[in-house]
Design a protein around this motif. Sequence first.
Motif, PDB file in Angstrom:
ATOM      1  N   ARG A   1       0.861  -0.979  -0.189  1.00  0.00           N
ATOM      2  CA  ARG A   1      -0.215  -0.107   0.420  1.00  0.00           C
ATOM      3  C   ARG A   1       0.958   0.929   0.128  1.00  0.00           C
ATOM      4  O   ARG A   1       0.443   2.379  -0.490  1.00  0.00           O
ATOM      5  N   ILE A   2       2.122   1.251   0.686  1.00  0.00           N
ATOM      6  CA  ILE A   2       2.371   2.301   0.571  1.00  0.00           C
ATOM      7  C   ILE A   2       3.234   2.877  -0.502  1.00  0.00           C
ATOM      8  O   ILE A   2       3.285   3.675  -1.259  1.00  0.00           O
ATOM      9  N   ALA A   3       3.698   1.721  -1.296  1.00  0.00           N
ATOM     10  CA  ALA A   3       4.626   1.236  -2.796  1.00  0.00           C
ATOM     11  C   ALA A   3       2.836   1.878  -3.686  1.00  0.00           C
ATOM     12  O   ALA A   3       4.214   3.078  -4.558  1.00  0.00           O
TER      13      ALA A   3
ATOM     14  N   ARG B   1       1.091   3.460  -3.294  1.00  0.00           N
ATOM     15  CA  ARG B   1       0.251   5.181  -2.550  1.00  0.00           C
ATOM     16  C   ARG B   1       1.667   6.029  -3.535  1.00  0.00           C
ATOM     17  O   ARG B   1       0.892   7.531  -4.175  1.00  0.00           O
ATOM     18  N   HIS B   2       2.800   5.775  -3.093  1.00  0.00           N
ATOM     19  CA  HIS B   2       3.493   7.057  -3.477  1.00  0.00           C
ATOM     20  C   HIS B   2       3.375   6.942  -4.589  1.00  0.00           C
ATOM     21  O   HIS B   2       4.004   7.626  -5.654  1.00  0.00           O
ATOM     22  N   LEU B   3       3.489   5.563  -6.295  1.00  0.00           N
ATOM     23  CA  LEU B   3       3.521   5.724  -7.434  1.00  0.00           C
ATOM     24  C   LEU B   3       2.036   6.703  -8.230  1.00  0.00           C
ATOM     25  O   LEU B   3       2.405   7.656  -8.803  1.00  0.00           O
ATOM     26  N   ALA B   4       1.095   6.464  -7.164  1.00  0.00           N
ATOM     27  CA  ALA B   4       0.028   7.305  -7.436  1.00  0.00           C
ATOM     28  C   ALA B   4       0.630   8.429  -7.343  1.00  0.00           C
ATOM     29  O   ALA B   4      -0.053   9.477  -8.269  1.00  0.00           O
ATOM     30  N   ARG B   5       0.847   9.119  -6.299  1.00  0.00           N
ATOM     31  CA  ARG B   5       1.497  10.647  -5.455  1.00  0.00           C
ATOM     32  C   ARG B   5       2.199  10.849  -6.847  1.00  0.00           C
ATOM     33  O   ARG B   5       1.330  12.086  -7.628  1.00  0.00           O
ATOM     34  N   GLN B   6       3.429  10.158  -6.951  1.00  0.00           N
ATOM     35  CA  GLN B   6       4.250  10.436  -8.325  1.00  0.00           C
ATOM     36  C   GLN B   6       4.149  10.324  -9.711  1.00  0.00           C
ATOM     37  O   GLN B   6       4.833  11.324 -10.620  1.00  0.00           O
TER      38      GLN B   6
END
Length: 487
Positions: free
Chosen positions: A256-258, A260-265
């Motif tokens: 989930r952390i990864a 979210r990181h992808l979606a944000r960046q």
Amino acid sequence: MRNPGITIIGAGFGGLCMAIKLKEAGYHDFVILEKADDIGGTWRDNTYPGCACDVPSPLYSFSFELNTEWSRLFAPQQEIWDYMRHCVRKYGLAPHIRFGTEVTALEYADDRALWHVTTAGGERFTTHAVVLGMGPLHIPSYPEIPGRERFTGPAFHSARWDHSCDLTGKRVAVIGTGASAAQFVPEIAPRVGRLYVFQRTAPWVQPRPDIRLDEIRKYLRLPGAARALRYVIYWFLEARGAGFAIHPRLMKTQERIAARHLARQVPDPELRAKLTPGYTIGCKRIVLSNDYYPALTRENVELITDGITEIRERSIVDATGREHEVDVIIYGTGFKVTDALSDFTLIGRNGLKIQDAWRDGMHAYLGITTAGFPNLFFLLGPNTGLGHTSVVFMIECQVRYIMDCLRLLSRTKAKALDVRPEVERRFTERLQRRLSRRVWNQGGCRSWYLDANGNNPTIWPGFTFEYWAWTRRMRPEAFELIGAARA
Ligand code: NAP
């Protein structure tokens, strides 16, 4: 060369740690043979732009030589290399190191219980014990792509970076998207004219909490502070390693952390889809980066996921038939790991070749010794790699264990010790049973952690405190003592 009591091969973290502990124990009759002309191992070889440790430096260093001078939590390569040089100076290791000395053969003489060492320079000498500190990631792996040799421009591997090659304004191809490429792609992207990143499998990428340590240096210098920080990092990483050590299901939070990181960046859904991995996080090494995704969203960068069918004189052809003209190729394609010793002459008792002993894959008791090869010790040997924390911790456990083995030899006046095959077999079976249920085997990916037979001879499947407990005390009954006066 005079016949040294102990021969250490490699002057990286492993070899240096072994040497320091030998000296501390008052043992000085050893030599470190290093094929290159400097110390440092992987931290000497990898000089690519952006090269830094992806494990927090307060833990990626020796427990007995804490460093309060790291500039950042994830120190750059040069600082780690400097730290290693500092250790060489402080512990007086320089007189023991022979540079430019590549070992080409190790052969055990049964009658004398000694090892014959042969070097590329043609030297031959004997030694009582050998410690292999070559490290698992030192032989660059190049992809077998048709036409690779035909390319006429500069082409180099990330671990052999050609600093004479000016990338400014050039059309550059990067093949591979692992931990190394994720570090140098953001560094070169603003400089090059056009960058083609060839991705075969998308890595999972998490944010990198790279805080500055130089700003809190005065606090770190307070008594006990550096040690406390190390403990906090150690236990934090062990806790995060639960998904590795217990069950892949526990990887969900990491995933989930990864995600979210992808979606944000990466706002572009098409690019995001290409960058979304199709396997459980942790199956391959998790990349930590804040600038890898943003680099891929740049105007001059293109991510190509169609696979490479051919390399021509000045171009790379992908599976759709598109030809990409490039001036430079950089291989971020990793290292030969599971077959690292396939070309090395290593002959143990009764002429046993390592290639025959390991016909079904690499294995070693505790990753340190393998039956049929007395007084031969591995550092970061089979099944001691990690997905979640610092391998320097593993090296220290191994060195302590080897010191115990050497003490047993000295106490018993035995000439050599050889792990009992049944002990090693039981250990390996237990380990492989555990690995078969872990994320590296079950996560739905293919990685260098697995060998050609699908076995996992590279990873330690548990917490590192378990490894510490396994190696804390050596069990003399696990070994056959050769030429012992008394047991
Ligand atoms: P790697 O993780 O093995 O990655 C190699 C990359 O090359 C992968 O993306 C792989 O794709 C790709 N590749 C290999 N053969 C290919 C082919 N024929 N065609 C297309 N792509 C190909 O290598 P690495 O990035 O050098 O990292 C190796 C290890 O070094 C890491 O796992 C880590 O342990 C260590 N490392 C550590 C740090 C640190 O800071 N401590 C930094 C860098 C590296 P596939 O995924 O499809 O195989």
